[in-house]
Design a protein around this motif. Structure first.
Motif, PDB file in Angstrom:
ATOM      1  N   UNK A  64       8.349   4.879  -3.327  1.00 49.80           N
ATOM      2  CA  UNK A  64       8.365   4.018  -2.145  1.00 49.80           C
ATOM      3  C   UNK A  64       6.947   3.603  -1.753  1.00 49.80           C
ATOM      4  N   UNK A  65       6.020   4.563  -1.760  1.00 50.47           N
ATOM      5  CA  UNK A  65       4.640   4.237  -1.409  1.00 50.47           C
ATOM      6  C   UNK A  65       3.989   3.356  -2.481  1.00 50.47           C
ATOM      7  N   UNK A  66       4.389   3.523  -3.726  1.00 50.96           N
ATOM      8  CA  UNK A  66       3.855   2.667  -4.789  1.00 50.96           C
ATOM      9  C   UNK A  66       4.261   1.211  -4.587  1.00 50.96           C
ATOM     10  N   UNK A  67       5.411   0.985  -3.982  1.00 51.05           N
ATOM     11  CA  UNK A  67       5.955  -0.367  -3.829  1.00 51.05           C
ATOM     12  C   UNK A  67       5.418  -1.084  -2.591  1.00 51.05           C
ATOM     13  N   UNK A  68       4.721  -0.350  -1.732  1.00 49.09           N
ATOM     14  CA  UNK A  68       4.148  -0.959  -0.533  1.00 49.09           C
ATOM     15  C   UNK A  68       2.843  -1.669  -0.892  1.00 49.09           C
ATOM     16  N   UNK A  69       2.663  -2.859  -0.356  1.00 47.34           N
ATOM     17  CA  UNK A  69       1.494  -3.675  -0.689  1.00 47.34           C
ATOM     18  C   UNK A  69       0.220  -3.134  -0.061  1.00 47.34           C
ATOM     19  N   UNK A  70       0.292  -2.834   1.242  1.00 42.02           N
ATOM     20  CA  UNK A  70      -0.911  -2.381   1.944  1.00 42.02           C
ATOM     21  C   UNK A  70      -0.510  -1.616   3.196  1.00 42.02           C
ATOM     22  N   UNK A  71      -1.376  -0.681   3.609  1.00 40.23           N
ATOM     23  CA  UNK A  71      -1.117   0.145   4.785  1.00 40.23           C
ATOM     24  C   UNK A  71      -2.315   0.071   5.724  1.00 40.23           C
ATOM     25  N   UNK A  72      -2.044  -0.265   6.982  1.00 42.42           N
ATOM     26  CA  UNK A  72      -3.070  -0.267   8.027  1.00 42.42           C
ATOM     27  C   UNK A  72      -2.892   1.006   8.846  1.00 42.42           C
ATOM     28  N   UNK A  73      -3.801   1.952   8.691  1.00 47.25           N
ATOM     29  CA  UNK A  73      -3.657   3.256   9.338  1.00 47.25           C
ATOM     30  C   UNK A  73      -4.237   3.239  10.749  1.00 47.25           C
TER      31      UNK A  73
END
Length: 437
Positions: free
Chosen positions: A187-196
């Motif tokens: 699931x995390x591999x398929x996410x484009x980008x994460x704004x923490x």
């Protein structure tokens, strides 16, 4: 998009098994929906068919960003981000999805018909696929941390960029995701980008194996909170309508059980010293309005209901807000605020709303939803941590006896917001770097 990821046979099998579990759940969910529809329970309309992938035609809102917010708090948090997206492109077709009726109501209250609303489908592949085919979003933005494996999978398969904005990842959630790596690592591999949101969240995403190239530390978009002219004007209307001009006011916002009783215990001790003291209680969930009212009645607390719109008398002890969407304006009335979900173990709700009104803040120890925000407010002196009624009583007494100290604490909270703004612009920079064709 992340197209160079290929799930293993085991990962594919685990996702399939997870999907099959929904076949057991969905019949019960459907029966519940039909039952509530027959009962005409508020919020249960044909619009909820979108939980099964089917959406009714609601204007030209397809082919735009889709933003998912679990409920009310997440909707409020993205208000300024959505406003900036609309300001940049007024014709942009934005859809906001929620899980709850209260979240849907807040979307309508904040944005009217400028955006579309739908309930997010259950995480069953056919439902997600039908929904995405109908909405055709250019990108999907998930606010904070509600992550669904099949939603991410179907976006990935359809080449739809998926972003986590204002991303939150607590230690508890990190441990949960680590228990099931075959389901959640893909699931995390398929996410484009994460704004923490902050350094804690950034580090926890790294712990889960998210590539640093996908991570951006943007800070919390809640710091970009702005108070509208309407909020201030409506606050003045409340003050006049309920005859609050001469009252000292403690606002207990977004409360959960048993917080109301703890606060009442503190209030009843304080009111003997400060006869003009009034408590305004705003329960977090509307289904608890009546329960809190009954709690007040059983203890013979002189109570006024906000829905009655009758002036408080000198005998009124508690004004119970039994309506949604008024908390920000109610905080502007406060001399002291308590932010709920913090004595109850719910992680604490948004302490920046009273801070934006220059109101000093009390919270319990449960602040894991927004630890950086609460720490910044505590470090500035704007927030005090309390654990029981006696500590609430003592903190309130200190501030009520020392108006200058109370004002200094309130001003410090407002300054914290001013010093930490900028997360929305950083988030927009991340989104524009991945513009869809």
């Amino acid at each position: 998009m992340t197209r160079n990821f290929y799930p293993s046979t085991k990962q594919t099998a685990v996702l399939l098994s997870y999907s099959l579990l929904w076949i057991l759940i969905i019949p019960f969910a459907l029966c519940h929906f039909v039952y509530q529809l027959i009962r005409r329970k508020p919020g249960y309309t044909k619009l909820r068919l979108s939980r099964y992938g089917f959406t009714l035609k609601q204007g030209n809102h397809e082919n735009g960003p889709l933003i998912h917010c679990a409920s009310v708090g997440e909707v409020v948090a993205i208000q300024n981000l959505v406003e900036q997206l609309l300001e940049h492109n007024p014709k942009q077709r934005i859809t906001i999805t929620t899980n709850t009726t209260t979240g849907a109501d807040r979307v309508k209250l904040l944005f009217a018909d400028r955006v579309n609303h739908a309930y997010l489908p259950y995480d069953f592949p056919p439902f997600i696929k039908v929904f995405l085919n109908r909405k055709r979003p250019t990108k999907v933005l998930i606010n904070e941390m509600e992550l669904w494996p099949n939603l991410c999978d179907q976006c990935w398969r359809s080449n739809i960029p998926i972003f986590i904005i204002n991303g939150r990842m607590s230690e508890k959630s990190t441990k949960t995701y680590q228990k099931y790596p075959s389901l959640f690592q893909p699931m995390f591999e398929k996410i484009t980008s994460i704004c923490a949101q902050d350094q804690r969240d950034y580090q926890n995403y790294l712990t889960l194996g998210v590539s640093p190239e996908k991570l951006t530390l943007t800070n919390n978009i809640k710091f970009d909170l702005s108070i509208s002219d309407y909020d201030i004007a409506f606050s003045q209307t409340l003050k006049t309508s309920f005859a609050l001009e001469s009252r000292l006011i403690i606002v207990a916002g977004s409360t959960h059980e048993p917080e109301e009783q703890i606060l009442l215990d503190a209030y009843l001790a304080l009111v003997t010293l400060y006869p003009a003291l009034l408590m305004i209680i705003v329960p977090r969930h509307p289904q608890r309005f009546e329960k809190v009212h009954q709690l007040l009645q059983t203890q013979n607390i002189e109570t006024a209901l906000m829905s009655d719109v009758k002036p408080c008398t000198s005998m009124t002890q508690v004004l119970l807000c039994d309506q949604m969407g008024k908390l920000r304006s109610i905080y502007a009335l406060a001399d002291i605020s308590f932010v709920g979900g913090s004595l109850a173990d719910r992680g604490g709700h948004n302490a920046l709303e009273p801070a934006a009104m220059a109101v000093p803040i009390l919270m319990g120890e449960s602040t894991y939803n927004n630890p950086a925000i609460c720490q910044a407010l505590a470090d500035s002196g704007a927030l005090l941590t309390v654990t029981d009624a006696r500590q609430i009583e003592a903190a309130c007494k200190t501030w009520l006896d020392n108006p200058e100290q109370r004002k200094h604490a309130g001003d410090a909270g407002k300054q914290v917001l001013a010093l930490n703004r900028g997360a929305i612009q950083k988030t927009l920079d991340v989104l524009t770097a991945f513009n869809s064709p």
